[in-house]
Every structure is written in structure tokens, then in C-alpha cells.
Design a protein around this motif. Structure first.
Motif, PDB file in Angstrom:
ATOM      1  N   ARG A  51      20.069  16.273  66.790  1.00  0.00           N
ATOM      2  CA  ARG A  51      19.757  15.238  65.790  1.00  0.00           C
ATOM      3  C   ARG A  51      18.414  15.471  65.106  1.00  0.00           C
ATOM      4  O   ARG A  51      17.984  14.675  64.273  1.00  0.00           O
ATOM      5  N   GLY A  52      17.730  16.560  65.460  1.00  0.00           N
ATOM      6  CA  GLY A  52      16.489  16.910  64.786  1.00  0.00           C
ATOM      7  C   GLY A  52      15.252  16.210  65.306  1.00  0.00           C
ATOM      8  O   GLY A  52      14.231  16.143  64.600  1.00  0.00           O
ATOM      9  N   PHE A  53      15.292  15.695  66.533  1.00  0.00           N
ATOM     10  CA  PHE A  53      14.106  15.056  67.108  1.00  0.00           C
ATOM     11  C   PHE A  53      13.038  16.122  67.389  1.00  0.00           C
ATOM     12  O   PHE A  53      13.346  17.288  67.639  1.00  0.00           O
ATOM     13  N   HIS A  54      11.776  15.689  67.355  1.00  0.00           N
ATOM     14  CA  HIS A  54      10.671  16.623  67.544  1.00  0.00           C
ATOM     15  C   HIS A  54      10.356  16.894  69.012  1.00  0.00           C
ATOM     16  O   HIS A  54       9.759  17.927  69.338  1.00  0.00           O
ATOM     17  N   GLY A  55      10.705  15.972  69.899  1.00  0.00           N
ATOM     18  CA  GLY A  55      10.428  16.157  71.312  1.00  0.00           C
ATOM     19  C   GLY A  55      11.130  15.109  72.160  1.00  0.00           C
ATOM     20  O   GLY A  55      11.759  14.186  71.632  1.00  0.00           O
ATOM     21  N   VAL A  56      11.004  15.277  73.477  1.00  0.00           N
ATOM     22  CA  VAL A  56      11.637  14.360  74.429  1.00  0.00           C
ATOM     23  C   VAL A  56      10.649  14.083  75.557  1.00  0.00           C
ATOM     24  O   VAL A  56       9.923  14.984  76.001  1.00  0.00           O
ATOM     25  N   VAL A  57      10.616  12.836  76.007  1.00  0.00           N
ATOM     26  CA  VAL A  57       9.840  12.466  77.199  1.00  0.00           C
ATOM     27  C   VAL A  57      10.810  12.023  78.279  1.00  0.00           C
ATOM     28  O   VAL A  57      11.619  11.115  78.067  1.00  0.00           O
ATOM     29  N   GLN A  58      10.748  12.675  79.443  1.00  0.00           N
ATOM     30  CA  GLN A  58      11.580  12.314  80.586  1.00  0.00           C
ATOM     31  C   GLN A  58      10.762  11.436  81.528  1.00  0.00           C
ATOM     32  O   GLN A  58       9.673  11.822  81.957  1.00  0.00           O
ATOM     33  N   HIS A  81       1.469  19.769  65.491  1.00  0.00           N
ATOM     34  CA  HIS A  81       1.141  21.154  65.128  1.00  0.00           C
ATOM     35  C   HIS A  81       2.420  21.959  64.935  1.00  0.00           C
ATOM     36  O   HIS A  81       2.529  22.768  63.996  1.00  0.00           O
ATOM     37  N   LYS A  82       3.400  21.737  65.806  1.00  0.00           N
ATOM     38  CA  LYS A  82       4.670  22.462  65.713  1.00  0.00           C
ATOM     39  C   LYS A  82       5.378  22.100  64.405  1.00  0.00           C
ATOM     40  O   LYS A  82       5.911  22.973  63.698  1.00  0.00           O
ATOM     41  N   GLN A 102       3.983  21.007  61.662  1.00  0.00           N
ATOM     42  CA  GLN A 102       3.226  21.558  60.537  1.00  0.00           C
ATOM     43  C   GLN A 102       3.514  23.042  60.354  1.00  0.00           C
ATOM     44  O   GLN A 102       3.684  23.525  59.223  1.00  0.00           O
ATOM     45  N   ARG A 103       3.612  23.782  61.468  1.00  0.00           N
ATOM     46  CA  ARG A 103       3.924  25.207  61.388  1.00  0.00           C
ATOM     47  C   ARG A 103       5.309  25.439  60.761  1.00  0.00           C
ATOM     48  O   ARG A 103       5.482  26.313  59.919  1.00  0.00           O
ATOM     49  N   MET A 104       6.267  24.606  61.187  1.00  0.00           N
ATOM     50  CA  MET A 104       7.628  24.734  60.645  1.00  0.00           C
ATOM     51  C   MET A 104       7.641  24.431  59.143  1.00  0.00           C
ATOM     52  O   MET A 104       8.341  25.095  58.370  1.00  0.00           O
ATOM     53  N   GLU A 105       6.860  23.443  58.718  1.00  0.00           N
ATOM     54  CA  GLU A 105       6.814  23.096  57.303  1.00  0.00           C
ATOM     55  C   GLU A 105       6.146  24.198  56.488  1.00  0.00           C
ATOM     56  O   GLU A 105       6.558  24.505  55.371  1.00  0.00           O
ATOM     57  N   ASP A 106       5.103  24.818  57.075  1.00  0.00           N
ATOM     58  CA  ASP A 106       4.411  25.928  56.398  1.00  0.00           C
ATOM     59  C   ASP A 106       5.337  27.125  56.227  1.00  0.00           C
ATOM     60  O   ASP A 106       5.342  27.792  55.182  1.00  0.00           O
ATOM     61  N   ILE A 107       6.127  27.396  57.273  1.00  0.00           N
ATOM     62  CA  ILE A 107       7.080  28.512  57.206  1.00  0.00           C
ATOM     63  C   ILE A 107       8.133  28.247  56.140  1.00  0.00           C
ATOM     64  O   ILE A 107       8.517  29.144  55.382  1.00  0.00           O
ATOM     65  N   ALA A 108       8.570  27.000  56.054  1.00  0.00           N
ATOM     66  CA  ALA A 108       9.592  26.631  55.057  1.00  0.00           C
ATOM     67  C   ALA A 108       9.100  26.825  53.629  1.00  0.00           C
ATOM     68  O   ALA A 108       9.852  27.173  52.721  1.00  0.00           O
ATOM     69  N   ILE A 109       7.793  26.607  53.453  1.00  0.00           N
ATOM     70  CA  ILE A 109       7.206  26.783  52.117  1.00  0.00           C
ATOM     71  C   ILE A 109       7.123  28.276  51.781  1.00  0.00           C
ATOM     72  O   ILE A 109       7.455  28.733  50.723  1.00  0.00           O
TER      73      ILE A 109
END
Length: 362
Positions: A291-298, A352-353, A355-362
């Protein structure tokens, strides 16, 4: 009869309503506190998990208020939760208390036993089965409305302009829903509650992270046990999605749809029943990744075997699906300041993760 029950999140509103509808006096345990945990810890076996201790403390506080009967649920599979009620009964008897514990197992295990226990509650006040069904349906609707309202708070809180306003409004909403007696009043309370929450001033320019919350049901649902983690994350600007609500758990244990969908998500990594919500933790993490979530807390009680097993498998899920997972083990020594520091670090990592993904997409 004076009847009490476990205190878990917002569920006490529904349980109180149903018990009083059946002509009994509901003894609502005090909201779990340090006193509750201290009472439970002092009277529990050394290696008992956090939910066991909080529940025992809640029962002792309810007994002080005159509770004559405790209604709770059982469990199945390799998880100690199925023995909570039996052990709590023995401990209470050892302390000299005569309060009885009535344990409801899933009707799939023994339908006649399940119905017999319901009859033992409705018969004293001459409540018929049809009347009981009507009360149950209204209680179920109340529970659905509470869960729907609470879920909306987790979307609004990270966007609120005035920190803490969502929590204040939500408490007003719970009061409205609590006072609703008829279906019409419940629907009116629902409309008012959703409107009040949607009227909270928000900043729609924000782009909150999305974090899924998984783990053992009690520590996921009870804010005292998890140190109010969803509110804390929300006020950090994170949109949290809880993997389970009490309505979900009820469906799993009383309806035929069960956990099938979640088991399908978990199958590539785990295809065995390990007790508790272990298999759910795997399946929900896979689902959050898709579903595109950024992370999970267990969230897991310290010494909880199903969640310990799940944690080991989640390392592989995290690597395969590129979704960071943070595990929090909770016991009476866990402090809010330490947890907040860990959450801040996790949120920074996710930002940070992203932001890196968005920079790569650009």
C-alpha cells in the motif's frame, strides 16, 4: 449482578452499554495507570507479560468497586493468552477473592459452551434470545462507530494546526457516543463526531509519513500499555494506521471470514499458526508495503513468543519489500522518554529515505 471486564482502549464504552442493556450493573475498571500496573506486577508470576499484569491490576481495582463477575476472552494456539483467565482466577482465589471469571472462547471451538455462557448472563434477568440479539446488534454498532471515529483521528492529528486539539475533540466524541442509547442516537452521535473532527483546523500542505502499527492485540489497542504511541507519532506529523481494531478481532473470532486474507499475505514467509497475532504481524507488514507505507512499528509485550517469532521473519520481509520495521518490546520498565527518542530517530530515517527516493525520481 455487578459485572466487570478487561479495560482495553475504548472498548469499555461498548461493554458497559451491553452489560447495562442486559439488566446488570457494569463496573468499569479505572483507566490503567501506574497503580494498576504496580498491583498487577506485585501479584503476578515473575515472567508474566505486560498485558497479564495490567489485566490483573484492573481486576483487583474493579473488585475494590464491588465486581462479582469478570467476563473475559480465552484464546487458542501456542500463546499464553489462552490461559490468562484460568491463571487470573487462581491468583484471585489465592488472594482470598470470591469474584468469578467467566471465560468466553471462540464459538468455533465449542458452540454449545459459548451459548451456555451467554445464557448464564441473560437468564437471571429473564432476557430472551431475541431481545439479547437486539442489544448485541446495538452494542456492535456502537463499537463500529467508535472505531471509525478513532481511525479518523489518526488521519487528522498529523495535520492539525493546534497541537493536542484532535485529542480534545476525540474525547468529546467519545462522550457523545457513550451517551447514545438507541440506534438513531448512535447515528446522530456518529455524524456529530465525524463533523467535529473534520472541522479541526488543519494544514493540508503537509505531507505526513505513513506508518503501520502491528503487533499483539492488547498492547496495540491499549494506550497505557504502548505509552500512547499513536498520539505521539501523530503529534510528530505521522499518519498511523492501526492493523487491528476490536471490531476486527470480533469478526476473526465469531465470523467465518476469519484471518484468511491476512494469512494469504503472510504465506510466502509464514504458513504456520504461531499463536497470538504473530501471523497477522507478517501479513499486515506485507500489506502495508504493497500500500506504499513508509514504515512499520511492531508492538510486543516483552517475552511474547508469537511476536518474537514474527520479529525474526520481519527482518526478511523488510529486506525483500524495502519497508523499514521498528520493533518495540514493552514491559513495566519501558519509559516514554526513551520510546520517544527511538521514534524520533525512526521518523528521521524514514524522512531521509523518502527524500532520497524523491531525489532519484527527479
Amino acid at each position: 449482578m455487578k459485572i466487570t471486564f478487561p479495560y482495553m482502549g475504548t472498548s469499555h464504552i461498548t461493554f458497559k452499554y451491553l452489560i447495562e442493556s442486559l439488566g446488570h450493573q457494569a463496573i468499569v475498571p479505572p483507566k490503567p495507570s501506574k497503580k494498576t500496573l504496580s498491583l498487577g506486577t506485585q501479584n503476578s508470576p515473575e515472567f508474566s507479560c505486560l498485558p497479564f499484569k495490567i489485566l490483573l491490576g484492573s481486576y483487583l481495582e474493579a473488585i475494590e468497586q464491588g465486581a462479582e463477575l469478570i467476563i473475559t476472552s480465552g484464546g487458542k494456539g501456542p500463546c499464553r493468552a489462552g490461559y490468562y483467565g484460568i491463571l487470573h482466577q487462581k491468583l484471585l482465589e489465592g488472594m482470598g477473592h470470591s469474584t468469578r471469571i467467566l471465560i468466553f472462547e471462540s464459538p468455533f471451538q465449542n458452540l454449545f459452551d459459548f451459548l451456555g455462557k451467554i445464557k448464564s448472563i441473560i437468564a437471571p434477568n429473564k432476557v430472551g434470545w431475541l431481545e439479547f440479539w437486539g442489544h448485541y446488534k446495538r452494542a456492535w454498532r456502537k463499537m463500529q462507530i467508535i472505531d471509525e471515529t478513532e481511525a479518523l483521528t489518526y488521519e487528522i492529528r498529523p495535520l492539525e494546526c493546534n497541537k493536542g486539539e484532535t485529542t480534545k475533540v476525540f474525547n468529546r466524541c467519545l462522550d457523545l457516543i457513550d451517551k447514545a442509547e438507541t440506534v438513531a442516537e448512535m447515528e446522530s452521535a456518529r455524524e456529530q463526531s465525524l463533523r467535529l473532527l473534520r472541522e479541526i483546523p488543519v494544514d493540508n500542505q503537509r505531507k505526513p509519513l505513513k506508518i503501520g502499527i502491528i503487533g499483539e492485540i492488547y498492547v496495540v489497542l491499549e494506550p497505557f500499555a504502548n505509552l500512547d504511541i499513536q498520539v505521539t507519532l501523530g503529534e510528530m506529523g505521522v499518519n498511523t494506521d492501526r492493523s487491528i481494531y476490536l471490531t476486527d478481532w470480533t469478526k476473526e473470532n465469531t465470523a467465518f471470514n476469519g484471518q484468511r486474507d491476512i494469512k494469504k499475505f503472510a504465506q510466502p514467509y509464514l504458513n504456520e499458526m504461531i499463536g497470538g497475532h504473530g501471523i497477522n504481524s507478517i501479513g499486515e507488514t506485507v500489506r502495508y508495503a504493497q500500500r506504499g507505507f513508509h514504515g512499520v512499528v511492531q508492538l510486543a509485550p516483552f517475552t511474547c513468543i508469537p511476536e518474537i517469532v514474527a520479529k525474526g521473519i520481519l527482518n526478511k520481509v523488510s529486506q525483500d519489500l524495502n519497508i523499514p520495521v521498528m520493533t518495540v518490546f514493552l514491559d513495566e520498565q519501558t519509559g516514554k522518554a526513551g520510546l520517544q527518542t527511538r521514534l524520533e530517530a525512526f521518523v528521521d530515517l524514514l524522512n531521509h529515505k523518502r527524500q532520497r527516493m524523491e531525489d532519484i525520481a527527479i
